[in-house]
Scaffold this motif. Structure first.
Motif, PDB file in Angstrom:
ATOM      1  N   ARG A 163       0.805  -1.229   0.000  1.00  0.00           N
ATOM      2  CA  ARG A 163       0.000   0.000   0.000  1.00  0.00           C
ATOM      3  C   ARG A 163       0.838   1.279   0.000  1.00  0.00           C
ATOM      4  O   ARG A 163       0.284   2.385  -0.115  1.00  0.00           O
ATOM      5  CB  ARG A 163      -0.928   0.012   1.217  1.00  0.00           C
ATOM      6  N   GLN A 164       2.141   1.153   0.107  1.00  0.00           N
ATOM      7  CA  GLN A 164       2.998   2.338   0.131  1.00  0.00           C
ATOM      8  C   GLN A 164       3.124   2.940  -1.269  1.00  0.00           C
ATOM      9  O   GLN A 164       2.827   2.275  -2.264  1.00  0.00           O
ATOM     10  CB  GLN A 164       4.376   1.980   0.691  1.00  0.00           C
ATOM     11  N   PRO A 165       3.562   4.191  -1.359  1.00  0.00           N
ATOM     12  CA  PRO A 165       3.700   4.818  -2.680  1.00  0.00           C
ATOM     13  C   PRO A 165       4.585   3.989  -3.613  1.00  0.00           C
ATOM     14  O   PRO A 165       5.482   3.263  -3.166  1.00  0.00           O
ATOM     15  CB  PRO A 165       4.352   6.171  -2.352  1.00  0.00           C
ATOM     16  N   VAL A 166       4.335   4.110  -4.891  1.00  0.00           N
ATOM     17  CA  VAL A 166       5.100   3.352  -5.891  1.00  0.00           C
ATOM     18  C   VAL A 166       6.593   3.616  -5.731  1.00  0.00           C
ATOM     19  O   VAL A 166       7.031   4.771  -5.630  1.00  0.00           O
ATOM     20  CB  VAL A 166       4.648   3.741  -7.317  1.00  0.00           C
ATOM     21  N   GLY A 167       7.361   2.525  -5.665  1.00  0.00           N
ATOM     22  CA  GLY A 167       8.811   2.641  -5.532  1.00  0.00           C
ATOM     23  C   GLY A 167       9.293   2.838  -4.106  1.00  0.00           C
ATOM     24  O   GLY A 167      10.488   2.978  -3.879  1.00  0.00           O
ATOM     25  N   ASP A 215      11.598   4.233   4.848  1.00  0.00           N
ATOM     26  CA  ASP A 215      10.331   4.644   4.237  1.00  0.00           C
ATOM     27  C   ASP A 215      10.474   5.240   2.846  1.00  0.00           C
ATOM     28  O   ASP A 215       9.471   5.604   2.220  1.00  0.00           O
ATOM     29  CB  ASP A 215       9.556   5.587   5.157  1.00  0.00           C
ATOM     30  N   THR A 216      11.686   5.320   2.344  1.00  0.00           N
ATOM     31  CA  THR A 216      11.884   5.689   0.937  1.00  0.00           C
ATOM     32  C   THR A 216      11.941   4.445   0.052  1.00  0.00           C
ATOM     33  O   THR A 216      12.128   4.550  -1.156  1.00  0.00           O
ATOM     34  CB  THR A 216      13.183   6.508   0.763  1.00  0.00           C
ATOM     35  N   GLY A 217      11.787   3.262   0.676  1.00  0.00           N
ATOM     36  CA  GLY A 217      11.707   2.018  -0.069  1.00  0.00           C
ATOM     37  C   GLY A 217      12.941   1.158   0.036  1.00  0.00           C
ATOM     38  O   GLY A 217      14.059   1.641  -0.138  1.00  0.00           O
ATOM     39  N   PHE A 218      12.752  -0.125   0.341  1.00  0.00           N
ATOM     40  CA  PHE A 218      13.896  -1.043   0.337  1.00  0.00           C
ATOM     41  C   PHE A 218      14.194  -1.477  -1.099  1.00  0.00           C
ATOM     42  O   PHE A 218      13.372  -1.301  -2.004  1.00  0.00           O
ATOM     43  CB  PHE A 218      13.645  -2.250   1.245  1.00  0.00           C
ATOM     44  N   LEU A 266       5.549  -8.948  -3.544  1.00  0.00           N
ATOM     45  CA  LEU A 266       5.505  -7.569  -4.010  1.00  0.00           C
ATOM     46  C   LEU A 266       5.635  -7.495  -5.534  1.00  0.00           C
ATOM     47  O   LEU A 266       5.052  -6.611  -6.176  1.00  0.00           O
ATOM     48  CB  LEU A 266       6.592  -6.743  -3.358  1.00  0.00           C
ATOM     49  N   CYS A 267       6.410  -8.433  -6.111  1.00  0.00           N
ATOM     50  CA  CYS A 267       6.630  -8.402  -7.559  1.00  0.00           C
ATOM     51  C   CYS A 267       5.350  -8.705  -8.346  1.00  0.00           C
ATOM     52  O   CYS A 267       5.256  -8.393  -9.537  1.00  0.00           O
ATOM     53  CB  CYS A 267       7.717  -9.395  -7.957  1.00  0.00           C
ATOM     54  N   ARG A 268       4.378  -9.289  -7.689  1.00  0.00           N
ATOM     55  CA  ARG A 268       3.113  -9.502  -8.368  1.00  0.00           C
ATOM     56  C   ARG A 268       2.384  -8.179  -8.596  1.00  0.00           C
ATOM     57  O   ARG A 268       1.500  -8.071  -9.442  1.00  0.00           O
ATOM     58  CB  ARG A 268       2.228 -10.441  -7.549  1.00  0.00           C
ATOM     59  N   GLU A 269       2.757  -7.173  -7.795  1.00  0.00           N
ATOM     60  CA  GLU A 269       2.154  -5.842  -7.932  1.00  0.00           C
ATOM     61  C   GLU A 269       3.149  -4.828  -8.533  1.00  0.00           C
ATOM     62  O   GLU A 269       2.767  -3.699  -8.819  1.00  0.00           O
ATOM     63  CB  GLU A 269       1.704  -5.338  -6.547  1.00  0.00           C
ATOM     64  N   GLY A 270       4.406  -5.248  -8.685  1.00  0.00           N
ATOM     65  CA  GLY A 270       5.454  -4.328  -9.134  1.00  0.00           C
ATOM     66  C   GLY A 270       6.654  -4.426  -8.211  1.00  0.00           C
ATOM     67  O   GLY A 270       6.558  -4.109  -7.042  1.00  0.00           O
ATOM     68  N   CYS A 271       7.764  -4.913  -8.730  1.00  0.00           N
ATOM     69  CA  CYS A 271       8.921  -5.242  -7.886  1.00  0.00           C
ATOM     70  C   CYS A 271       9.526  -4.002  -7.207  1.00  0.00           C
ATOM     71  O   CYS A 271       9.424  -2.894  -7.727  1.00  0.00           O
ATOM     72  CB  CYS A 271      10.002  -5.921  -8.725  1.00  0.00           C
ATOM     73  N   PRO A 272      10.196  -4.232  -6.035  1.00  0.00           N
ATOM     74  CA  PRO A 272      10.948  -3.139  -5.418  1.00  0.00           C
ATOM     75  C   PRO A 272      12.026  -2.656  -6.374  1.00  0.00           C
ATOM     76  O   PRO A 272      12.513  -3.417  -7.216  1.00  0.00           O
ATOM     77  CB  PRO A 272      11.571  -3.797  -4.182  1.00  0.00           C
ATOM     78  N   PRO A 273      12.428  -1.415  -6.250  1.00  0.00           N
ATOM     79  CA  PRO A 273      13.436  -0.878  -7.176  1.00  0.00           C
ATOM     80  C   PRO A 273      14.792  -1.530  -6.969  1.00  0.00           C
ATOM     81  O   PRO A 273      15.117  -2.001  -5.881  1.00  0.00           O
ATOM     82  CB  PRO A 273      13.488   0.609  -6.805  1.00  0.00           C
ATOM     83  N   THR A 274      15.592  -1.560  -8.019  1.00  0.00           N
ATOM     84  CA  THR A 274      16.968  -2.024  -7.937  1.00  0.00           C
ATOM     85  C   THR A 274      17.843  -0.867  -7.488  1.00  0.00           C
ATOM     86  O   THR A 274      17.441   0.291  -7.588  1.00  0.00           O
ATOM     87  CB  THR A 274      17.448  -2.567  -9.290  1.00  0.00           C
TER      88      THR A 274
END
Length: 232
Positions: A59-63, A122-125, A223-231
């Protein structure tokens, strides 16, 4: 007139003894069934907690996927360090209000929750981040076990030794809790586990905790089913 004969005291005593044996024989299996049902329901609740944590990250912002901090004392997640955006504490109670879950397990004790710091930023793992929590088979916190996990959740079981109840108290002081269970307490920082090691093994007279964990690979896969975490 023929006189009706009643039971003698000896006969009544024999009947009472037989009834006591029968009732006792029924009560023990019933008690065991109730306990087994509570254990099964608590394990199901812990799977729901895992799903809720993954849902929180989704539910967190994209990325910017991340996990909540341990309970700040009111059922909501605790604070983060403004400098690095990570949780100030990695271990404590489950932030049940933040996740919209029940406050306690089937024995009225709050869950212990620990989360690896990289997964709280909170800026994303990142997709390559590893966990820094371990689950071992004894309080020696070495040898066989699961390493580098992202999240650990503990129910302190039927005896609830050292656990925090819904009024905020603890039934037993941490120093009086057996070593394997002491390693799973929300405030445990003792060596050799040093706050990042937990214990999970089959129950015995000194251990009845229920422990589940979430590995980074499982978290990333969901998470990758909804869009993977950033590299990086």
């Amino acid at each position: 007139m023929k006189r009706t004969r009643g039971f003698t005291l000896i006969e009544l005593a024999i009947v009472l003894v037989i009834m006591t044996i029968l009732i006792g024989g029924l009560a023990m299996p019933l008690s065991a069934q109730i306990q087994a049902r509570r254990i099964a329901e608590t394990r199901a609740d812990m799977r729901t907690i895992q799903d809720s944590l993954i849902g929180f990250a989704m539910r967190q912002p994209v990325g910017q996927p991340h996990l909540p901090c341990p309970d700040g004392g009111d059922g909501y997640e605790g604070p983060r360090d403004p400098a690095n955006h990570m949780c100030l504490r990695i271990r404590g109670g489950l932030p049940w209000r933040t996740l919209g879950l029940d406050e306690a397990d089937l024995w009225g004790s709050r869950y212990t929750y620990a989360v690896s710091k990289p997964f709280t930023i909170d800026t994303g793992f990142k997709s390559v981040d590893d966990g820094d929590l371990d689950v071992h088979k004894s309080s020696a916190c070495s040898g066989d076990g699961m390493t580098d996990v992202a999240v650990v959740i503990v129910s302190h079981g039927p005896n609830a030794r050292g656990a925090q109840n819904m009024s905020g108290g603890t039934p037993l002081a941490p120093a009086s809790v057996p070593a394997d269970e002491r390693a799973n307490l929300p405030t445990s920082t003792a060596a050799p586990c040093t706050g990042k090691g937990f214990v999970s093994h089959p129950p015995n007279q000194d251990f009845d905790d229920l422990v589940v964990w979430l590995h980074p690979n499982i978290l990333r896969d969901r998470l990758c089913r909804e869009g993977c975490p950033p590299t990086p």
